[in-house]
Motif scaffolding. Structure first.
Motif, PDB file in Angstrom:
ATOM      1  N   SER A  37       0.840  -1.210   0.000  1.00  0.00           N
ATOM      2  CA  SER A  37       0.000   0.000   0.000  1.00  0.00           C
ATOM      3  C   SER A  37       0.870   1.254   0.000  1.00  0.00           C
ATOM      4  O   SER A  37       0.584   2.220  -0.701  1.00  0.00           O
ATOM      5  CB  SER A  37      -0.959  -0.003   1.192  1.00  0.00           C
ATOM      6  OG  SER A  37      -0.248  -0.192   2.385  1.00  0.00           O
ATOM      7  N   LEU A  63       1.705  10.276   9.197  1.00  0.00           N
ATOM      8  CA  LEU A  63       0.353   9.938   9.660  1.00  0.00           C
ATOM      9  C   LEU A  63      -0.269   8.896   8.725  1.00  0.00           C
ATOM     10  O   LEU A  63       0.150   8.764   7.574  1.00  0.00           O
ATOM     11  CB  LEU A  63      -0.536  11.195   9.638  1.00  0.00           C
ATOM     12  CG  LEU A  63      -0.025  12.365  10.472  1.00  0.00           C
ATOM     13  CD1 LEU A  63      -0.874  13.606  10.199  1.00  0.00           C
ATOM     14  CD2 LEU A  63      -0.067  12.006  11.953  1.00  0.00           C
ATOM     15  N   GLY A  91       1.554  -3.713   4.261  1.00  0.00           N
ATOM     16  CA  GLY A  91       1.170  -2.340   4.619  1.00  0.00           C
ATOM     17  C   GLY A  91      -0.333  -2.106   4.715  1.00  0.00           C
ATOM     18  O   GLY A  91      -0.774  -1.022   5.087  1.00  0.00           O
TER      19      GLY A  91
HETATM   20  P1  AMP Z   1       4.817   2.186   4.260  1.00  0.00           P
HETATM   21  O1  AMP Z   1       5.581   2.220   2.989  1.00  0.00           O
HETATM   22  O2  AMP Z   1       4.007   0.933   4.441  1.00  0.00           O
HETATM   23  O3  AMP Z   1       5.677   2.523   5.446  1.00  0.00           O
HETATM   24  O4  AMP Z   1       3.733   3.365   4.148  1.00  0.00           O
HETATM   25  C1  AMP Z   1       4.130   4.708   3.993  1.00  0.00           C
HETATM   26  C2  AMP Z   1       2.991   5.627   4.375  1.00  0.00           C
HETATM   27  O5  AMP Z   1       1.879   5.414   3.500  1.00  0.00           O
HETATM   28  C3  AMP Z   1       2.432   5.412   5.775  1.00  0.00           C
HETATM   29  O6  AMP Z   1       3.190   6.055   6.775  1.00  0.00           O
HETATM   30  C4  AMP Z   1       1.050   6.014   5.627  1.00  0.00           C
HETATM   31  O7  AMP Z   1       1.106   7.433   5.599  1.00  0.00           O
HETATM   32  C5  AMP Z   1       0.659   5.556   4.225  1.00  0.00           C
HETATM   33  N1  AMP Z   1      -0.013   4.243   4.265  1.00  0.00           N
HETATM   34  C6  AMP Z   1       0.437   3.079   3.723  1.00  0.00           C
HETATM   35  N2  AMP Z   1      -0.454   2.104   3.911  1.00  0.00           N
HETATM   36  C7  AMP Z   1      -1.484   2.646   4.597  1.00  0.00           C
HETATM   37  C8  AMP Z   1      -2.706   2.134   5.109  1.00  0.00           C
HETATM   38  N3  AMP Z   1      -3.031   0.854   4.969  1.00  0.00           N
HETATM   39  N4  AMP Z   1      -3.522   2.998   5.761  1.00  0.00           N
HETATM   40  C9  AMP Z   1      -3.209   4.289   5.911  1.00  0.00           C
HETATM   41  N5  AMP Z   1      -2.069   4.837   5.463  1.00  0.00           N
HETATM   42  C10 AMP Z   1      -1.206   4.022   4.803  1.00  0.00           C
END
Ligand code: AMP
Length: 216
Positions: A37, A63, A91
């Motif tokens: 995600s 956030l 994610g």
């Molecule tokens: P990650 O690469 O998984 O660390 O995600 C990076 C950023 O994307 C997170 O800090 C959130 O801001 C956003 N994000 C990713 N997946 C989600 C999710 N399932 N729900 C809400 N925000 C998300």
């Protein structure tokens, strides 16, 4: 036909626990496509649209993006025929609401959790370098051969805007408060398998593959 009985798998773990690396190993073994995600949201971030500005306002300070927006972007995508043999989700979900919506749409077979301490996560995230494709390197612990160039695809490496002190702490604190509640949610469904994510990447991969060989 996919011969493995595990087709829809979720990978949980704090930032820096190695999810993106291990999801490739799991996806390859189970012959299911990985989907991150964070990586998808970062692709939308690059444009100059209202959506990219909205996403930036959440992602850069560390956030969570609001549920309705993430659900629209991710759950909708999972229905694409690309994922007809299953998916390895990294994610998503990040909280109980997202998990419930996912359960309404798909039968989740298994959830893996990579367990690491905040101290280890901070060590791994400070100094992390990524390329546009999401390949990960580290200034000290996993140096690319050529400075600031991805060994895998030759693209420039950079520090993610949310891999800075304040945002890292915010992301870890949200993970502990919200995402960790999912461990109990999936444990009571008998779907949770926990791995020690503090071991080396190679050792964690071996532990996961050993489990998959016996259970998938
Ligand atoms: P990650 O690469 O998984 O660390 O995600 C990076 C950023 O994307 C997170 O800090 C959130 O801001 C956003 N994000 C990713 N997946 C989600 C999710 N399932 N729900 C809400 N925000 C998300």
């Amino acid at each position: 036909m996919n011969k493995h009985k595990l087709q829809r798998v979720i990978l949980l773990g704090p930032q820096g626990s190695g999810k993106s690396t291990q999801s490739i190993i799991i996806g390859r073994y189970l012959k299911i496509r990985e989907i991150s995600s964070g990586q998808i949201l970062r692709q939308y971030l690059r444009g100059n649209s209202d959506l990219s500005r909205e996403l930036k306002a959440y992602i850069t300070p560390g956030l969570l993006v609001p549920d309705d927006l993430v659900i629209r972007l991710i759950v909708h995508r999972l229905k694409n025929k690309l994922y007809k043999n299953g998916f390895m989700l990294d994610g998503f979900p990040r909280n109980i609401h997202q998990a419930k919506v996912l359960d309404k749409n798909f039968k989740i077979d298994m959830v893996f959790n990579l367990q690491i301490s905040n101290q280890e996560a901070l060590k791994r995230l400070s100094g992390r370098l990524v390329c546009k494709h999401g390949h990960i390197w580290h200034v000290k612990h996993k140096k690319p051969k050529k400075k600031n160039i991805c060994d895998k695809c030759g693209l420039p490496l950079y520090v993610r805007a949310d891999d800075t002190g304040v945002a890292i702490r915010k992301r870890l604190s949200i993970y502990r408060k919200k995402t960790e509640k999912l461990l109990k949610y999936y444990k009571v469904q008998n779907k949770l398998v926990v791995f020690d994510g503090e071991k080396s990447i190679k050792k964690v991969s071996q532990d996961i593959l050993k489990y998959l060989k016996q259970n998938a």
